[in-house]
Design an enzyme around this catalytic site. Structure first.
Site, PDB file in Angstrom:
ATOM      1  N   GLY A 130      48.717  45.889  43.338  1.00  0.00           N
ATOM      2  CA  GLY A 130      48.889  45.378  41.984  1.00  0.00           C
ATOM      3  C   GLY A 130      47.672  44.569  41.556  1.00  0.00           C
ATOM      4  N   CYS A 131      47.540  44.377  40.242  1.00  0.00           N
ATOM      5  CA  CYS A 131      46.347  43.695  39.722  1.00  0.00           C
ATOM      6  C   CYS A 131      46.328  42.209  40.088  1.00  0.00           C
ATOM      7  CB  CYS A 131      46.237  43.899  38.213  1.00  0.00           C
ATOM      8  SG  CYS A 131      47.717  43.463  37.266  1.00  0.00           S
TER       9      CYS A 131
END
Length: 321
Positions: A130-131
């Protein structure tokens, strides 16, 4: 080498960035971009920045036996549903940009190169991080690897509006987002699970709490994470620890002074700043949520999986101002 690639879920922000990267990648041939709702339309009708770059149209089919690598860019939960109705060819490499397999279930390897490069190089199935998870983990990997996370960790991370995806919502409208700021999912963000899993794999027995406040910023792209914890390490020792850990990394760089978001936006870089104030170590980290936090890291993983220089197709430049 010519890697034939396909994309499922081609209409979102991450897919648009991925298409931009792949059509300019010297070792990739983009075979199809699947989108049921956009089938028959040109990619540039949806991703308007691609006008003049490609004449491809969205496909309503996905011939998996005709490609080498598949990128899954649909929403969270959609990847598992896709494999429930489609057989996985034995030859196919898969890079999933959703969160479905980040727990390394079903044979997937967690795709954070700075900690899992060797495993990624041997993997056929990779779950892209995920970012927010990417930014926070890069902030803490050197400390965990040295066994130096021994107090509670506090993080505030500010993300651009593209982090919420392309589908409009009450908190993504320009009139609401501009000149505004707000907290969401305090202490309960979904990326915390993968963050803790990675850190405890490097520092077994770590029991420190990780308190994370995600913040909606009034800009389009980028993540700026501010992480701090108490430690007896001096600023010099901590900086040496980070510089040594990231010495050979092509995209993660320890800055000589303070950092800002523009150093990372529109690149696959992670820029890290280190400071020590009143017994607290402050780590600031900047990434582009759509690149190092998503599609750029996916291409980096593609390169690793295929024995290519990790920078292939990713020599992107930040704005000069």
């Amino acid at each position: 080498m010519s890697i034939r690639a396909g994309i499922i879920g081609g209409a979102g922000y991450t897919a648009g960035e991925l298409i931009r990267l792949l059509i300019n990648h010297p070792e990739v041939e983009l075979s199809f971009v699947h989108s049921t709702s956009n089938a028959g339309n040109h990619l540039s009708d949806v991703h308007t920045g691609l006008l003049g770059e490609t004449d491809m149209v969205f496909s309503d089919t996905h011939p998996l036996d005709e490609i080498d690598t598949l990128f899954l860019c649909s929403g969270h939960g959609a990847s598992r549903k896709f494999w429930e109705s489609n057989p996985l060819p034995e030859h196919l490499q898969v890079i999933d940009l959703a969160q479905d397999f980040r727990d390394e279930s079903d044979g997937y390897v967690y795709g954070l190169p700075e900690v899992n490069r060797r495993r990624i190089s041997e993997a056929r199935l990779v779950a892209n991080p995920g970012c927010f998870a990417t930014a926070v983990q890069l902030s803490l990997l050197p400390l965990a690897a040295a066994g130096e996370i021994n107090s509670d960790v506090s993080i505030t991370g500010v993300t651009g509006s593209t982090g919420a995806g392309v589908k409009p919502g009450a908190t993504t409208h320009f009139s609401w987002r501009t000149d505004n700021i707000s907290v969401y999912k305090p202490f309960a963000h979904q990326h915390l699970a993968e963050i803790r899993r990675t850190l405890t794999s490097l520092q077994p027995g770590m029991e420190s709490s990780i308190d994370f406040l995600p913040v909606r910023g009034n800009f389009a792209r980028g993540i700026f994470a501010m992480t701090w914890l108490r430690t007896p390490l001096s600023a010099e020792t901590a900086r040496n620890l980070y510089e040594e850990y990231y010495r050979d990394e092509p995209f993660t760089h320890v800055a000589p002074g303070s950092i800002d978001l523009k150093q990372a936006v529109n690149t696959n870089k992670a820029i890290i700043g280190i400071d020590k104030i009143d017994g607290k170590l402050l780590i600031t980290t900047a990434i582009d949520n759509l690149l190092k936090g998503a599609s750029g890291q996916a291409v980096q993983n593609l390169n690793i999986m295929n024995g290519l220089d990790e920078r292939t197709g990713l020599r992107l430049k930040p704005s000069a101002f």
